[in-house]
Design a protein around this motif. Structure first.
Motif, mmCIF file in Angstrom:
data_model
loop_
_atom_site.group_PDB
_atom_site.id
_atom_site.type_symbol
_atom_site.label_atom_id
_atom_site.label_comp_id
_atom_site.label_asym_id
_atom_site.label_seq_id
_atom_site.Cartn_x
_atom_site.Cartn_y
_atom_site.Cartn_z
ATOM 1 N N LEU A 61 35.497 35.194 39.861
ATOM 2 C CA LEU A 61 35.723 33.780 40.147
ATOM 3 C C LEU A 61 36.342 33.580 41.519
ATOM 4 C CD1 LEU A 61 37.001 32.537 36.687
ATOM 5 C CD2 LEU A 61 34.800 32.052 37.746
ATOM 6 N N SER A 62 37.393 34.335 41.809
ATOM 7 C CA SER A 62 38.072 34.140 43.094
ATOM 8 C C SER A 62 37.252 34.689 44.268
ATOM 9 C CB SER A 62 39.462 34.757 43.064
ATOM 10 O OG SER A 62 39.388 36.131 42.811
ATOM 11 N N ILE A 68 34.287 47.295 41.122
ATOM 12 C CA ILE A 68 35.747 47.264 41.012
ATOM 13 C C ILE A 68 36.168 47.305 39.544
ATOM 14 C CG2 ILE A 68 37.803 45.843 41.422
ATOM 15 C CD1 ILE A 68 36.422 44.867 44.002
ATOM 16 N N ALA A 69 35.458 46.556 38.688
ATOM 17 C CA ALA A 69 35.777 46.558 37.258
ATOM 18 C C ALA A 69 35.537 47.937 36.648
ATOM 19 C CB ALA A 69 34.952 45.505 36.530
ATOM 20 N N PHE A 70 34.494 48.630 37.094
ATOM 21 C CA PHE A 70 34.279 50.002 36.631
ATOM 22 C C PHE A 70 35.424 50.908 37.079
ATOM 23 C CE2 PHE A 70 32.561 54.304 37.288
ATOM 24 C CZ PHE A 70 32.278 54.608 35.960
ATOM 25 N N GLY A 71 35.938 50.652 38.289
ATOM 26 C CA GLY A 71 37.114 51.386 38.753
ATOM 27 C C GLY A 71 38.315 51.117 37.876
ATOM 28 N N PHE A 72 38.505 49.849 37.466
ATOM 29 C CA PHE A 72 39.591 49.531 36.532
ATOM 30 C C PHE A 72 39.420 50.324 35.244
ATOM 31 C CE2 PHE A 72 40.103 44.954 38.296
ATOM 32 C CZ PHE A 72 40.842 45.423 39.356
ATOM 33 N N TYR A 73 38.206 50.381 34.743
ATOM 34 C CA TYR A 73 37.941 51.074 33.484
ATOM 35 C C TYR A 73 38.246 52.564 33.595
ATOM 36 C CZ TYR A 73 35.600 52.609 29.251
ATOM 37 O OH TYR A 73 35.335 53.164 28.037
ATOM 38 N N ILE A 124 47.754 39.064 29.780
ATOM 39 C CA ILE A 124 46.923 37.857 29.773
ATOM 40 C C ILE A 124 47.666 36.682 30.389
ATOM 41 C CG2 ILE A 124 45.814 36.167 28.259
ATOM 42 C CD1 ILE A 124 45.055 38.513 26.442
ATOM 43 N N ILE A 125 48.946 36.543 30.073
ATOM 44 C CA ILE A 125 49.726 35.434 30.632
ATOM 45 C C ILE A 125 49.885 35.589 32.136
ATOM 46 C CG2 ILE A 125 52.043 34.408 30.679
ATOM 47 C CD1 ILE A 125 52.119 34.931 27.619
ATOM 48 N N THR A 126 50.205 36.777 32.608
ATOM 49 C CA THR A 126 50.395 37.004 34.044
ATOM 50 C C THR A 126 49.130 36.697 34.831
ATOM 51 O OG1 THR A 126 52.006 38.737 33.563
ATOM 52 C CG2 THR A 126 51.064 38.707 35.773
ATOM 53 N N ASN A 127 48.024 37.303 34.443
ATOM 54 C CA ASN A 127 46.785 37.086 35.187
ATOM 55 C C ASN A 127 46.204 35.700 34.929
ATOM 56 O OD1 ASN A 127 46.696 39.526 36.572
ATOM 57 N ND2 ASN A 127 45.843 40.574 34.810
ATOM 58 N N GLY A 128 46.418 35.159 33.734
ATOM 59 C CA GLY A 128 45.954 33.805 33.448
ATOM 60 C C GLY A 128 46.669 32.768 34.293
ATOM 61 N N ILE A 129 47.977 32.939 34.467
ATOM 62 C CA ILE A 129 48.730 32.006 35.315
ATOM 63 C C ILE A 129 48.263 32.103 36.758
ATOM 64 C CG2 ILE A 129 51.028 31.592 36.304
ATOM 65 C CD1 ILE A 129 52.166 32.054 33.506
ATOM 66 N N LEU A 130 48.041 33.318 37.243
ATOM 67 C CA LEU A 130 47.517 33.471 38.604
ATOM 68 C C LEU A 130 46.173 32.761 38.761
ATOM 69 C CD1 LEU A 130 48.292 37.200 39.483
ATOM 70 C CD2 LEU A 130 49.212 35.169 40.597
ATOM 71 N N LEU A 131 45.303 32.926 37.789
ATOM 72 C CA LEU A 131 43.985 32.305 37.856
ATOM 73 C C LEU A 131 44.072 30.782 37.761
ATOM 74 C CD1 LEU A 131 41.048 33.227 38.103
ATOM 75 C CD2 LEU A 131 40.905 33.169 35.628
ATOM 76 N N LEU A 175 37.236 43.616 31.495
ATOM 77 C CA LEU A 175 36.615 42.299 31.348
ATOM 78 C C LEU A 175 37.421 41.194 32.016
ATOM 79 C CD1 LEU A 175 35.309 42.438 27.673
ATOM 80 C CD2 LEU A 175 34.006 42.612 29.787
ATOM 81 N N PHE A 176 38.706 41.110 31.698
ATOM 82 C CA PHE A 176 39.521 40.030 32.253
ATOM 83 C C PHE A 176 39.684 40.195 33.768
ATOM 84 C CE2 PHE A 176 43.238 37.421 33.032
ATOM 85 C CZ PHE A 176 42.970 36.315 32.238
ATOM 86 N N GLY A 177 39.905 41.419 34.211
ATOM 87 C CA GLY A 177 40.028 41.664 35.647
ATOM 88 C C GLY A 177 38.730 41.387 36.378
#
Length: 114
Positions: free
Chosen positions: A45-46, A18-23, A94-101, A37-39
């Motif tokens: 984790l989830s 999935i991360a390769f797909g993001f890339y 970073i803030i959007t995905n960090g808050i979700l995490l 990386l962040f995605g």
């Protein structure tokens, strides 16, 4: 808490794809590595909690797995949206995905401690 090693390895490979797909899908050339990386880490984790972890109490296990599935889907949708944008602010991403995490972590902690 039980840790299933085989399912965690499968989750790692799935998230890597999935991360390769993001890339490869990311339209913003400068931020491909950040999204990858962040995605990838946030999805691992989830999704790792969804597939690779179980608890002694089956109610806690079911609740954590459902919560982790929901947040995995939210993080996936968020990262796909950011991949489709041609430019965006790094702090906003970073803030959007960090808050979700962090919300996911707090909810899981609350479920396990209850």
């Amino acid at each position: 808490m039980k840790f299933n090693f085989i399912l965690s390895i499968i989750t790692l490979f799935l998230v890597s794809l999935i991360a390769f797909g993001f890339y490869s899908w990311c339209r913003c050339e400068d931020l491909k590595l950040l999204i990858t990386l962040f995605g990838g880490i946030s999805l691992f984790l989830s999704m790792g909690a969804t597939l690779g972890i179980s608890f002694e109490d089956s109610r806690k296990t079911v609740n954590v797995k459902i919560l982790s599935n929901i947040f995995s889907l939210l993080l996936l949708i968020s990262n796909v949206i950011f991949c489709c944008l041609t430019s965006f602010s790094v702090p906003f991403y970073i803030i959007t995905n960090g808050i979700l995490l962090l919300i996911w972590c707090l909810c899981c902690y609350g479920i396990v401690k209850s």
